[in-house]
Scaffold this active site. Structure first.
Site, short mmCIF file in Angstrom:
data_model
loop_
_atom_site.label_atom_id
_atom_site.label_comp_id
_atom_site.label_asym_id
_atom_site.label_seq_id
_atom_site.Cartn_x
_atom_site.Cartn_y
_atom_site.Cartn_z
N GLU A 143 7.99 -6.34 -8.54
CA GLU A 143 6.57 -6.48 -8.21
C GLU A 143 5.74 -7.02 -9.36
OE1 GLU A 143 8.34 -3.75 -5.24
OE2 GLU A 143 8.45 -3.89 -7.42
N HIS B 175 6.14 6.02 1.06
CA HIS B 175 5.88 4.94 2.01
C HIS B 175 4.63 5.22 2.85
CE1 HIS B 175 10.17 4.51 1.08
NE2 HIS B 175 10.07 3.25 1.44
#
Length: 666
Positions: free
Chosen positions: A405, A472
């Site tokens: 990322e 998540h």
């Protein structure tokens, strides 16, 4: 310093003519003389800090002279020779170091923490690693535009231990990017010697692990640096690919001047002092009758005059007078929103379809828009938002990425520097923590620091209610609403999502675009089929009432609507904020002044969330209108759990109705 007039470095001039050799010498001499002057000014208190590159000039000068002027270079603290070889007027450098307006950061950042598009230099930030990913992005733009440019990026042996370094090398290798990674191995990371930093013979060996060519060069030998870089740069232009170079050199002064060098053994200082790149090259040129003493004296006199003249110009420049309006206006690049009206032709689609459609139409509208993320190409992303995009736009514009990322967000910044747009998909908003640094320290601050915008949108699938657990399901918008320079968008409906995404991509500033996963396939709405946009910073008033103001966003909007449908007697204003930065404070204040009561609902846990700031603003701006304390409703102060019973207990949804009735009864 040398103890004799004979060079201890073995130079091989190869086919270089005398003029080039003299130019290499003059370009090393200039930063050395500037540094010597700066050290005097530092002791006099006329500059605040200095990171000396004395003894390392051959690397900066050799690399810069080997590249074309249109090639981007991303230097670091000790690369003054990059700036001087690119012929930046000295008074601008001196103004920068004195915090004057003619510098590159208007007094907002110091030393070499700046960039300049005029000279194709992109300055560092103190968090060293992200610039490696930025270099990837600039090189990617060169590849996509077929400009035949090479990008060179510097780091030290210390910075090569950071994760960003490894991520950037991997991305560059996988994508065959024309970027040359330059490690200045100067012996120490502040006071930490190399044997405590890494456990391999040469840092260049790391290139093998990433499938790229790697070389070890004598960083004090200007001829070796220049000729090898020249050859490699020409090769990379013919066959785009990354290359890793480790330059062996030494830092002859402290990490910064206040640090000193007492931790360095004297015999090591003496050894490297004898390898001084400037003194040795001077001795070589004199020995070969390429440089005469009179020429040398003339060069020094000319440079000294230039230094003194430009210093005086910087001294004569007025001190910056603080102006709050100017400071605030420079946080973001100006963006003139131009309304594109929605047409009457609509279809009922889900939130996820609206985002996909909006993204696709933005790709059609902006030829320079690149989408990057994990599994977004043939697979279409884990939520299938980019399904079919590869077939229409190709893999050059719809790019699968490794799991990295930080490097990819850095690459998005690099694309922006090169004049392109980027959308980065976080597979889940939770994973943005792995790319947090480049967002809050690079994207957010670049325009304020040196007027470089970050034309980047980061898509953030977020939220609970889907049984996905602590990694998540987070709603982490408050991490970013706190950071000046970022914009934060959080739609609750398909119509808003499509229009706001269009504007987020049009906007040249960095935008975090939150998409609630539980709403993806559960919320449907009539949405115009053609391209349209909506302004950022405008809340939507979904219901009008006089008893209470309900202020919320995201899934909270639907929780509030369910509660009001269940309790039709509650006479409420319902505001869907839609964007959290910029925030529609006008709509909030007008509503609360009318109703006298305010309840703020967020899915995030309570402490430090956006509701806290809105509550504080209401107490400051609307206190005399309030008939009850401002009420905040949020989720539990725990990580979000996985099991449905625990998740239901965690979420604010189950607390809202009772809190609303309690407020009304106050």
């Amino acid at each position: 310093m040398l103890t004799s007039s004979k060079s201890v470095i073995a130079y091989d001039k190869k086919n270089l003519d005398d003029a080039t050799l003299v130019s290499l010498y003059k370009n090393m001499l200039k930063p050395r003389m500037i540094e010597e002057k700066m050290l005097i000014l530092l002791r006099q208190g006329k500059i605040s800090k200095w990171f000396s590159g004395i003894g390392q000039e051959a690397i900066s000068v050799g690399v810069t002279m080997a590249l074309n002027k249109e090639d981007y270079i991303l230097p670091m603290h000790r690369n003054l020779g990059v700036f001087t070889t690119r012929e930046i007027p000295l008074y601008r450098l001196f103004s920068q170091w004195q915090g004057k307006m003619n510098g590159f950061t208007k007094g907002r950042d110091r030393s070499f923490h700046f960039g300049t598009q005029e000279f194709n230099i992109v300055g560092m930030i103190s968090h060293l690693g992200p610039q490696m990913g930025v270099a990837d992005g600039i090189a990617l733009a060169s590849l996509l535009k077929n400009t035949n440019q090479v990008t060179a990026v510097f780091t030290g042996e210390g910075g090569s231990s950071e994760g960003d370094f490894h991520e950037a090398l991997n991305v560059a290798s996988v994508w065959s990017l024309p970027v040359i990674f330059c490690i200045e191995n100067n012996g120490y990371g502040l006071s930490t010697p190399t044997n405590e930093q890494y456990n391999c013979k040469d840092l260049a060996d790391r290139g093998k692990g990433y499938g790229m060519e790697a070389f070890v060069l004598d960083g004090n030998n200007i001829v070796e640096v220049y000729t090898k870089m020249l050859k490699l740069a020409e090769s990379v232009r013919r066959q785009p690919r990354p290359i890793l170079i480790e330059f062996k050199t030494f830092r002859m002064r402290g990490h910064e001047e206040a640090s000193g060098t007492k931790y360095v053994p004297q015999d090591l200082m003496d050894e490297w002092g004898a390898k001084d790149p400037l003194e040795n090259f001077r001795a070589f040129l004199r020995e070969k009758n390429i440089l005469t003493e009179s020429q040398d004296v003339e060069f020094k006199a000319s440079i000294l005059k230039e230094i003194n003249d430009h210093l005086q110009q910087a001294y004569n420049e007025a001190a910056i007078i603080p102006d709050a309006t100017i400071e605030l206006n420079d946080v973001y690049q100006d963006f003139e929103y131009q309304q594109i009206e929605a047409v009457d032709d609509t279809e009922e689609i889900r939130l996820i379809d609206a985002i996909s459609q909006g993204l696709k139409q933005a790709m059609e509208k902006h030829d320079d828009l690149i989408i990057m993320g994990q599994d977004i190409a043939e697979y279409g992303g884990v939520f299938k938002i980019t399904e079919g995009f590869v077939e229409q736009f190709g893999k050059a514009r719809v790019r699968n990425t490794p799991i990295c990322e930080s490097a990819i967000i850095g690459a998005a910044m690099g694309l922006s520097i090169a004049g392109m747009k980027a959308v980065v998909e976080m597979q889940f908003a939770d994973f943005v923590s792995s790319g947090f640094n480049p967002i809050v320290n690079y994207l957010a601050k670049s325009h304020y620091r040196w007027a470089q915008n970050a034309d980047v949108v980061i898509r953030m699938p977020c939220g609970g209610g889907v049984g996905a657990g602590p990694f998540h399901s987070q709603t982490n918008e408050a991490w970013f609403t706190k950071t000046p320079g970022l914009k934060v968008v959080y739609p609750a409906f398909p119509y808003d999502a499509k229009g706001l995404l269009a504007t987020a991509i049009e906007d040249p500033n960095p935008v975090l675009f939150f998409e609630h996963k539980a709403l993806y396939r559960s919320i449907r709405q009539q949405v115009p089929t053609a391209y349209y946009n909506l302004p950022l910073g405008k809340a939507a008033q979904l219901k009008t009432g006089n008893a209470v103001s309900i202020i919320t966003y995201g899934a909270g909007v639907h929780w509030a609507l369910e509660t009001l449908e269940k309790n039709p007697d509650i006479d409420a204003d319902l505001l869907d904020l839609r964007t959290l930065q910029p925030l529609d404070t006008v709509a909030i204040f007008e509503s609360v002044k009318k109703t006298g009561r305010a309840i703020i609902l967020q899915e995030d846990s309570l402490f430090g969330g956006i509701a806290s700031d809105i509550s504080a603003m209401l107490m400051e701006q609307c206190f005399e209108y309030l008939d009850a304390p401002v009420k905040r409703v949020a989720s539990m102060e725990t990580p979000i759990p996985f099991m449905s019973q625990l998740e239901d207990q965690y979420l604010a949804k189950g607390k809202f109705e009772a809190a609303l009735k309690t407020l009304l009864a106050y």
